[in-house]
Design a protein around this motif. Structure first.
Motif, PDB file in Angstrom:
ATOM      1  N   ALA A   1       0.792  -1.167  -0.066  1.00 29.93           N
ATOM      2  CA  ALA A   1       0.151   0.075   0.003  1.00 29.93           C
ATOM      3  C   ALA A   1       1.074   1.393   0.114  1.00 29.93           C
ATOM      4  O   ALA A   1       0.525   2.260  -0.670  1.00 29.93           O
ATOM      5  CB  ALA A   1      -1.025   0.099   1.249  1.00 29.93           C
ATOM      6  N   GLU A   2       2.017   1.295   0.761  1.00 31.96           N
ATOM      7  CA  GLU A   2       3.002   2.351   0.701  1.00 31.96           C
ATOM      8  C   GLU A   2       3.470   2.549  -0.789  1.00 31.96           C
ATOM      9  O   GLU A   2       3.576   3.696  -1.153  1.00 31.96           O
ATOM     10  CB  GLU A   2       4.257   1.884   1.717  1.00 31.96           C
TER      11      GLU A   2
ATOM     12  N   GLU B   1      -7.898   3.479  -8.142  1.00 31.05           N
ATOM     13  CA  GLU B   1      -7.990   4.298  -7.155  1.00 31.05           C
ATOM     14  C   GLU B   1      -8.287   5.784  -7.372  1.00 31.05           C
ATOM     15  O   GLU B   1      -9.065   6.544  -6.543  1.00 31.05           O
ATOM     16  CB  GLU B   1      -6.481   4.353  -6.233  1.00 31.05           C
TER      17      GLU B   1
ATOM     18  N   GLU C   1       0.801   4.379  -2.742  1.00 33.03           N
ATOM     19  CA  GLU C   1       1.045   5.650  -2.277  1.00 33.03           C
ATOM     20  C   GLU C   1       1.957   6.577  -3.092  1.00 33.03           C
ATOM     21  O   GLU C   1       1.690   7.374  -3.693  1.00 33.03           O
ATOM     22  CB  GLU C   1       1.171   5.588  -0.785  1.00 33.03           C
TER      23      GLU C   1
ATOM     24  N   LYS D   1      -7.235   3.493   2.355  1.00 34.81           N
ATOM     25  CA  LYS D   1      -6.635   1.982   2.678  1.00 34.81           C
ATOM     26  C   LYS D   1      -5.981   1.400   1.389  1.00 34.81           C
ATOM     27  O   LYS D   1      -5.378   0.632   1.611  1.00 34.81           O
ATOM     28  CB  LYS D   1      -7.866   1.136   3.203  1.00 34.81           C
ATOM     29  N   ARG D   2      -6.341   1.887   0.373  1.00 40.48           N
ATOM     30  CA  ARG D   2      -5.830   1.455  -0.971  1.00 40.48           C
ATOM     31  C   ARG D   2      -5.883  -0.175  -1.168  1.00 40.48           C
ATOM     32  O   ARG D   2      -5.327  -0.847  -2.021  1.00 40.48           O
ATOM     33  CB  ARG D   2      -4.315   1.689  -1.166  1.00 40.48           C
TER      34      ARG D   2
ATOM     35  N   LEU E   1      -4.618  -2.858  -4.166  1.00 34.72           N
ATOM     36  CA  LEU E   1      -4.143  -3.983  -3.494  1.00 34.72           C
ATOM     37  C   LEU E   1      -4.649  -5.184  -4.322  1.00 34.72           C
ATOM     38  O   LEU E   1      -4.149  -6.307  -4.416  1.00 34.72           O
ATOM     39  CB  LEU E   1      -4.238  -4.136  -1.933  1.00 34.72           C
TER      40      LEU E   1
END
Ligand code: GRG
Length: 293
Positions: A11-12, A74, A15, A45-46, A50
């Protein structure tokens, strides 16, 4: 919702990629980019990206190839929330634990930032690196169908026209599938498209994604009455305040939870027909409905 470290790290990276895709601009239109970044990088939260990446990996495709299509989903999700929060829709003041875009920027900026993210999602699909022209076109077609009149936007108009507590369960299920289920289905279908999956696999991904999306939305209905504002990030009880029909008002808390659990059990069983290592995907799907915000 407790994501395992591998998903947190993924998830990072999502981002970071989102921040690169929608970078700051030094031009005269820079406030558009600032506004878009306020909502896009404001703590989601993505889960949809994911899902795309984990589906692609289950089918043997690497993270890098799936990353831009995952982020396109997203972008659509963020635009839909910006517009959903506007005074002409839900008129919400908080989202993802921070003020909604129209509370920080003029309302016109919020409308245009949403429009920008929507448009840019399609540009991202058609320019996504490492894919063939056929794959890119399939991404665009799928995203248009799942987020357009037969999906997200169609579901939203039905939702707008279903004010008050009178909706039937059938009507509510249709709205939930269109408004929430189809974009989550698109997230999984995107994983299949980048993997050149065959028609049977694509059909399974669509069906699993729709079930997961419906279960996710039922969980959202449950959290609307059970979660704390701190955890949920937006106004709790807004469905109750708006006197809206939800799975909880129509079925009760216990049966709403059971319906979500049944859908997830079915979705996980359906995954077994995929040829690939679906363990991570199964884990992610289970986490998505076992959440507190
Ligand atoms: C305005 C065209 C248009 C559509 C709006 C998506 C939507 C339709 C409205 C948002 C409000 C809502 C109840 C959506 C249902 C889907 C849902 C539970 C969204 C929240 O998704 P999360 O939990 O959010 O993945 P984060 O913030 O983590 O990305």
């Amino acid at each position: 919702m407790q994501l395992p470290p591998a998903f947190i790290q993924l998830a990072e990276r999502v981002e970071t990629h989102l921040s690169t895709l929608v970078a700051d601009s030094a031009g005269d239109e820079r406030s558009l980019y600032e506004a878009a970044r306020h909502s896009l990088l404001g703590g989601g939260k993505r889960l949809r990206p994911l899902l795309t990446i984990t589906t692609a990996q289950a089918l043997g495709v690497d993270e890098e190839t799936a990353m831009t299509p995952a982020c396109a989903i997203e972008l659509i999700h963020t635009y839909s929330m910006i517009h959903d929060d506007l005074p002409c829709m839900d008129d919400d003041s908080f989202r993802r634990g921070i003020p909604t875009l129209h509370r920080v920027f003029p309302e016109g900026h919020a409308v245009l930032a949403g429009d920008f993210l929507l448009t840019y999602a399609f540009e991202s699909c058609i320019t996504a690196p490492g894919l063939t022209t056929v794959q890119r076109a399939a991404l665009v077609e799928t995203l248009a169908k799942r987020s357009g009149g037969g999906g997200l936007i169609g579901g939203q108009i039905m939702d707008l026209e279903t004010e008050g507590p009178g909706a039937t369960l059938e009507r509510l299920e249709t709205i939930h599938i269109m408004k929430t289920g189809k974009l989550i289905s698109a997230a999984m279908e995107f994983g299949g498209i980048v993997a050149d999956a065959d028609a049977a696999t694509m059909q399974t991904l669509k069906s699993v994604g729709t079930k997961v999306g419906l279960a996710f939305q039922i969980t959202d209905d449950v959290l609307d009455v059970t979660a704390s504002q701190v955890k949920h990030g937006n106004a709790v009880g807004s469905d109750v305040l708006n006197n809206k029909s939800t799975y909880v008002t129509l079925l009760g808390l216990g049966d709403a939870r059971k319906r979500a659990a049944t859908l997830i059990t079915e979705a996980v069983a359906d995954l077994q027909s995929l040829h690939g290592d679906t363990a991570d995907l199964e884990q992610l799907i289970l986490i998505m409905v076992d959440r507190e915000h």
